[in-house]
Enzyme design. Structure first.
Site, PDB file in Angstrom:
ATOM      1  CE  LYS A  48      62.460  -1.428  85.994  1.00 28.59           C
ATOM      2  NZ  LYS A  48      62.173  -0.119  85.625  1.00 28.59           N
ATOM      3  CB  ALA A  73      54.870   5.095  80.005  1.00 32.79           C
ATOM      4  N   GLY A  75      56.577   1.313  83.201  1.00 35.68           N
ATOM      5  CA  GLY A  75      55.519   0.852  84.541  1.00 35.68           C
ATOM      6  C   GLY A  75      56.199  -0.384  85.187  1.00 35.68           C
ATOM      7  CB  CYS A 134      56.109   4.778  89.793  1.00 37.76           C
ATOM      8  SG  CYS A 134      56.100   4.035  87.923  1.00 37.76           S
TER       9      CYS A 134
END
Lengths: 307, 246
Positions: A48, A73, A75, A134
């Site tokens: 991650k 999304a 984030g 990202c």
């Protein structure tokens, strides 16, 4: 030649039993999947995305379904680099015994440098995957990866502080991905991985509002495979460093296409979320699929479709 | 968590938009009431999380609301057809905390998981009271089924066309003393229960999910005990940890 050797690849100097890598953000730190199967069968996995500070991420809803895919999304929700090193990696090492790919993200050049240099010192880390792509955070992430000069400067700065192979994860949300790939290669990247998700959105027709709280999200899943394949093909044809292909890969056939386009290894993302055993299934299906297409060993087909 | 193929035995309408599907298959991973399953529907990319209404010896009952394209497809399925389902997801309700007089509060499609819970609580000898809240008379379902378990049932409707007019919290007084609450329903209802109830309680939350097993961080929420994933660390949160944000 044994089954394992047929699947062997070498990514930036590190041997892998096979090219299969669960993509960052779809595999956590591996524990959820280690309960389901022995994750040591994987080539590696990309954990991650980690930032300096702990992040909750965006407001919910963060997920929306699309034809043959999904928007996320999230984030960059993560516990922050301190907790990743103190808590997640020791726990991960109990279930995964191979070099892992560390996905690093950030909001400033300093942050990328600091997090990368700390992660670089961890024994279990094989590669650093620098996420400059990202699409779901503001003022960081993709902002670095959509401009060749900023991509170059962040890679240069991180290159100076890390010893491990540095793979830079690229955004497809650019006019010319080849230009960005060449810029990060020139800045000292050991490899590139692509594609991150495609920026998209959905609307809730009952509420007449965007479905995602963040308005936009990243599109991934089987639908994006042809776009990803095209970009992998273009980039692999233009750079000398290894390319890790990803985007909509769901089957052993997709893996083979990605490798023929020029990928040395292949990441699998969204498919893990609909079939938690997807990577195991793909690894198991590879030998038979290779036989079907007359492929003796996978490393021999890397870039086979290039002119 | 287990992945297995289930065969549809029955798929019938309970109201104009609520369906009941009974399936046969491997239910061994369903260990607590309040857990959910994740259903793969032909042609849909993401699985659909649906709460477990009941699970006994290889028979799974799901009660679901037709809300979009996925559940519309499910509603058209017929006995004999098969579904790929992940079972044993979520923490579920803790029946140990019930005390002698648990109060169960369900709203709309939040009613179904309370059935398996009520069954277990009745079986262990609790004096179970259930409040079921709906919009209107045409939305009411499962009142008789809860009564058949031996629970005392109150129905409320927003327009007063069935039961008591108003919201679930309006009949708390009538329901009498209780030792613990268990609730499932839309967030405004959960919040009203939280504000009205005077005991400890367990609250089941809903969120759009990606995977349903804790990998994607799609359904995160903040709690006083840290960030949690509704799918893996929830969907049931205890009263003491809840943070109301929206």
């Amino acid at each position: 030649m044994g089954e394992m050797n047929r699947l062997n690849v070498n990514l930036c100097g590190i041997d892998m039993d096979n090219p299969i890598i669960p993509a960052s953000g779809t595999f956590g730190f591996g524990y959820e999947f280690a309960e389901l199967y022995d994750i040591n069968i994987l080539g590696t996995f990309s954990f991650k995305g980690t930032t300096r500070e702990a992040r909750f991420g965006n407001a919910t809803p963060r997920i929306a379904e699309c034809p043959s895919g999904m928007l996320n999304a999230v984030g960059l929700q993560n516990p922050g680099v301190d907790a990743v090193i103190a808590r997640e990696l020791p726990k991960m090492k109990e279930v995964f015994h191979k070099p892992v790919m560390a996905n690093v993200s950030g909001f400033s050049l300093d942050e990328y440098v600091e997090v990368s240099s700390r992660i670089d010192k961890e024994d279990c880390v094989g590669w650093i995957e620098l996420n400059i792509s990202c699409p779901n955070v503001h003022g960081g992430g993709m902002a670095f990866g959509t401009c060749a000069s900023s991509a170059e400067s962040v890679v240069k700065a991180v290159r100076e502080v890390v010893k491990k192979p540095l793979i830079v994860k690229l955004s497809p949300n650019v006019t010319n991905i080849v230009e960005i790939a060449k810029a990060v290669e020139a800045a000292g990247a050991d490899g590139v991985s692509l594609i991150n998700t495609l920026l998209g959105m959905r609307i809730d027709m009952r509420k007449k509002k965007p479905l995602l709280a963040n308005v936009t999200g990243g599109y991934s899943g089987a639908a994006v495979f042809p776009v990803a394949l095209r970009m992998v093909y273009q980039v692999a044809g233009a750079v000398k460093i290894p390319v890790v292909g990803m985007g909509g890969v769901s089957t052993a056939e997709d893996v083979i296409e990605m490798m023929m386009a020029g990928a040395t290894a292949v990441e699998i993302g969204a498919e893990n979320l609909r079939n938690p055993w997807a990577c195991r299934d793909i690894i198991n299906a590879l030998p038979e699929t290779m036989d079907k297409y007359g492929i003796t060993d996978l490393s021999s087909i890397i870039g086979a479709a290039q002119p | 968590m287990k992945q297995s193929l289930f065969t549809i035995k029955e798929n019938v309408a309970l109201t104009h938009d609520i369906m009941k599907m009974v399936l046969s298959g491997d239910t061994t991973d369903i260990t607590r009431p309040g857990q959910f399953v994740n259903v793969l529907i032909e042609g849909q990319y993401l699985r659909r999380p649906i709460s477990v209404n009941d699970a006994i010896d290889g028979e799974l009952t799901l009660i679901y609301k037709i809300v979009g394209v996925g559940t519309e497809k499910m509603a058209k399925m017929t006995p004999g057809e098969k579904l790929d389902i992940l079972t044993g997801l979520g923490n579920g309700y803790d029946t140990e905390k019930s005390g002698d007089r648990p109060l169960l509060i369900g709203g709309g499609v939040g009613v179904p998981p309370l059935y398996m819970l009520a069954k277990q609580l009745c079986a262990k000898g609790c004096d179970v009271t259930v409040i079921l809240g709906f919009r209107s008379a045409r939305d009411v379902f499962y009142k008789d089924e809860f009564e058949a378990l031996g629970a005392k049932v109150f129905v409320t409707t927003e327009d007063g066309t069935a039961g008591t007019k108003g919201f679930v919290t309006g009949v708390f007084g009538e329901a009498g003393d209780y030792t613990h609450t268990y609730s499932c329903g839309p967030e405004p209802m959960l919040r009203a229960v939280y504000n009205t109830s005077v005991t400890s309680g367990q609250y089941s939350f809903e969120e759009r999910m990606g995977c349903g097993f804790g990998a994607c961080m799609g359904c995160s929420c903040k709690t006083l005990y840290g960030n949690k994933r509704i799918c893996k660390d929830g969907p049931v949160l205890v009263k003491e940890e809840i943070v109301w944000e929206k």
